[in-house]
Design a protein around this motif. Structure first.
Motif, short mmCIF file in Angstrom:
data_model
loop_
_atom_site.label_atom_id
_atom_site.label_comp_id
_atom_site.label_asym_id
_atom_site.label_seq_id
_atom_site.Cartn_x
_atom_site.Cartn_y
_atom_site.Cartn_z
N GLU A 52 0.81 -1.22 0.00
CA GLU A 52 0.00 0.00 0.00
C GLU A 52 0.85 1.27 0.00
O GLU A 52 0.35 2.35 -0.30
N CYS A 53 2.14 1.15 0.30
CA CYS A 53 3.04 2.32 0.31
C CYS A 53 3.70 2.55 -1.04
O CYS A 53 4.41 3.54 -1.22
N LEU A 54 3.49 1.64 -1.98
CA LEU A 54 4.06 1.78 -3.31
C LEU A 54 3.37 2.93 -4.03
O LEU A 54 2.14 3.03 -4.02
N ALA A 55 4.14 3.81 -4.62
CA ALA A 55 3.59 4.97 -5.32
C ALA A 55 2.63 4.52 -6.42
O ALA A 55 2.83 3.47 -7.04
N PRO A 56 1.57 5.31 -6.70
CA PRO A 56 0.57 4.93 -7.72
C PRO A 56 1.19 4.58 -9.07
O PRO A 56 0.78 3.61 -9.72
N HIS A 57 2.17 5.36 -9.51
CA HIS A 57 2.83 5.08 -10.79
C HIS A 57 3.48 3.70 -10.75
O HIS A 57 3.39 2.92 -11.70
N ASN A 58 4.15 3.39 -9.64
CA ASN A 58 4.80 2.09 -9.52
C ASN A 58 3.79 0.96 -9.38
O ASN A 58 4.05 -0.15 -9.81
N GLN A 59 2.63 1.25 -8.79
CA GLN A 59 1.58 0.23 -8.74
C GLN A 59 1.10 -0.11 -10.14
O GLN A 59 0.86 -1.28 -10.45
N ALA A 60 0.97 0.89 -10.97
CA ALA A 60 0.55 0.66 -12.36
C ALA A 60 1.60 -0.17 -13.10
O ALA A 60 1.26 -1.10 -13.84
N LEU A 61 2.87 0.16 -12.88
CA LEU A 61 3.95 -0.62 -13.50
C LEU A 61 3.94 -2.06 -13.00
O LEU A 61 4.11 -3.00 -13.77
N GLN B 129 -10.51 0.99 -1.30
CA GLN B 129 -11.52 2.01 -1.01
C GLN B 129 -10.88 3.29 -0.49
O GLN B 129 -11.36 4.39 -0.78
N GLY B 130 -9.80 3.15 0.25
CA GLY B 130 -9.09 4.31 0.78
C GLY B 130 -8.13 4.93 -0.22
O GLY B 130 -7.49 5.94 0.06
N GLY B 131 -8.00 4.32 -1.39
CA GLY B 131 -7.13 4.87 -2.43
C GLY B 131 -5.67 4.47 -2.31
O GLY B 131 -4.83 4.97 -3.04
N SER B 132 -5.36 3.52 -1.43
CA SER B 132 -3.96 3.11 -1.25
C SER B 132 -3.51 2.07 -2.27
O SER B 132 -2.33 1.88 -2.48
N ILE B 133 -4.48 1.38 -2.87
CA ILE B 133 -4.18 0.37 -3.88
C ILE B 133 -4.93 0.73 -5.15
O ILE B 133 -6.14 0.95 -5.12
N ALA B 134 -4.23 0.78 -6.27
CA ALA B 134 -4.84 1.09 -7.56
C ALA B 134 -5.81 0.00 -7.96
O ALA B 134 -5.58 -1.19 -7.68
N ALA B 135 -6.91 0.38 -8.60
CA ALA B 135 -7.97 -0.56 -8.97
C ALA B 135 -7.45 -1.67 -9.88
O ALA B 135 -7.83 -2.84 -9.71
N ASP B 136 -6.57 -1.34 -10.84
CA ASP B 136 -6.08 -2.38 -11.75
C ASP B 136 -5.19 -3.38 -11.02
O ASP B 136 -5.22 -4.57 -11.29
N LEU B 137 -4.42 -2.91 -10.06
CA LEU B 137 -3.59 -3.81 -9.27
C LEU B 137 -4.47 -4.66 -8.37
O LEU B 137 -4.24 -5.86 -8.23
N LEU B 138 -5.48 -4.07 -7.78
CA LEU B 138 -6.42 -4.81 -6.93
C LEU B 138 -7.08 -5.94 -7.73
O LEU B 138 -7.15 -7.08 -7.26
N ALA B 139 -7.54 -5.63 -8.93
CA ALA B 139 -8.20 -6.63 -9.76
C ALA B 139 -7.27 -7.81 -10.03
O ALA B 139 -7.70 -8.96 -10.04
N TYR B 140 -6.01 -7.52 -10.23
CA TYR B 140 -5.06 -8.60 -10.49
C TYR B 140 -4.75 -9.39 -9.21
O TYR B 140 -4.74 -10.61 -9.22
N LEU B 141 -4.53 -8.69 -8.12
CA LEU B 141 -4.15 -9.35 -6.87
C LEU B 141 -5.28 -10.20 -6.29
O LEU B 141 -5.02 -11.19 -5.61
#
Length: 167
Positions: A38-47, A77-89
């Motif tokens: 959850e501490c990974l920056a949004p850009h890095n979550q997308a990567l 829901q709190g915005g700490s995890i990107a939706a596309d990463l959540l869907a994969y995880l």
């Protein structure tokens, strides 16, 4: 906390894709460990999401371990995890490990392992752990979980001069 990504046993392309740094080849299969996801920056979550999607084909032996502080849905829901990463995880098996403060019976074994590790790492002779030390450590809340306990044990190994771990 700061997110950390560790790749072990993979190849240089996988390491570069996951960490942004070029590493030397490490083997045929890999384990990707993402601490504090959850501490990974949004850009890095997308990567990371993109890498994980491609990795299923390119690295069939890839194992992924991600640690999080709360349930995935709540983090999303709190915005700490990107939706596309959540869907994969969400496709992966979830193994929930209760916080250390709820597993106090595990502390003596963890303290023994950490003490052995830090003695070897710091070039110190092995230390005995008396019942009083285990009792004191078992009374802690350990909000930082294993990292907090490890920090205490590492410092204790440094200050201990005898054969016994001193707090």
């Amino acid at each position: 906390a700061e997110a950390r990504v560790v790749l072990a046993g993979g190849d240089a392309d996988a390491a570069e894709a996951a960490t942004g740094r070029r590493l030397s080849p490490l083997g045929d299969s890999a384990t990707l460990v993402i601490a504090d996801l959850e501490c990974l920056a949004p850009h890095n979550q997308a990567l990371l999401a993109g890498f994980l999607k491609e990795a299923r084909k390119k690295y069939p032996g890839l194992k992924v371990i991600a640690t999080i502080s709360e349930p995935l849905v709540r983090l999303a829901q709190g915005g700490s995890i990107a939706a596309d990463l959540l869907a994969y995880l969400e496709k992966f098996e979830l193994i929930e490990v209760p916080p250390l403060r709820e597993r106090l019976e595990d502390i003596p074994a963890i303290v023994a392992a950490l003490t052995k590790h830090y003695c070897a790492l710091l070039g110190r002779p092995a230390k005995e752990i008396d019942a009083n030390t285990n009792h004191i450590l078992s009374q802690g809340q350990w909000r930082g979980n294993i990292r907090q306990l490890a920090a205490v044990i590492g410092k204790a190994v440094l200050i201990s001069h005898g054969d016994t771990l001193e707090l």
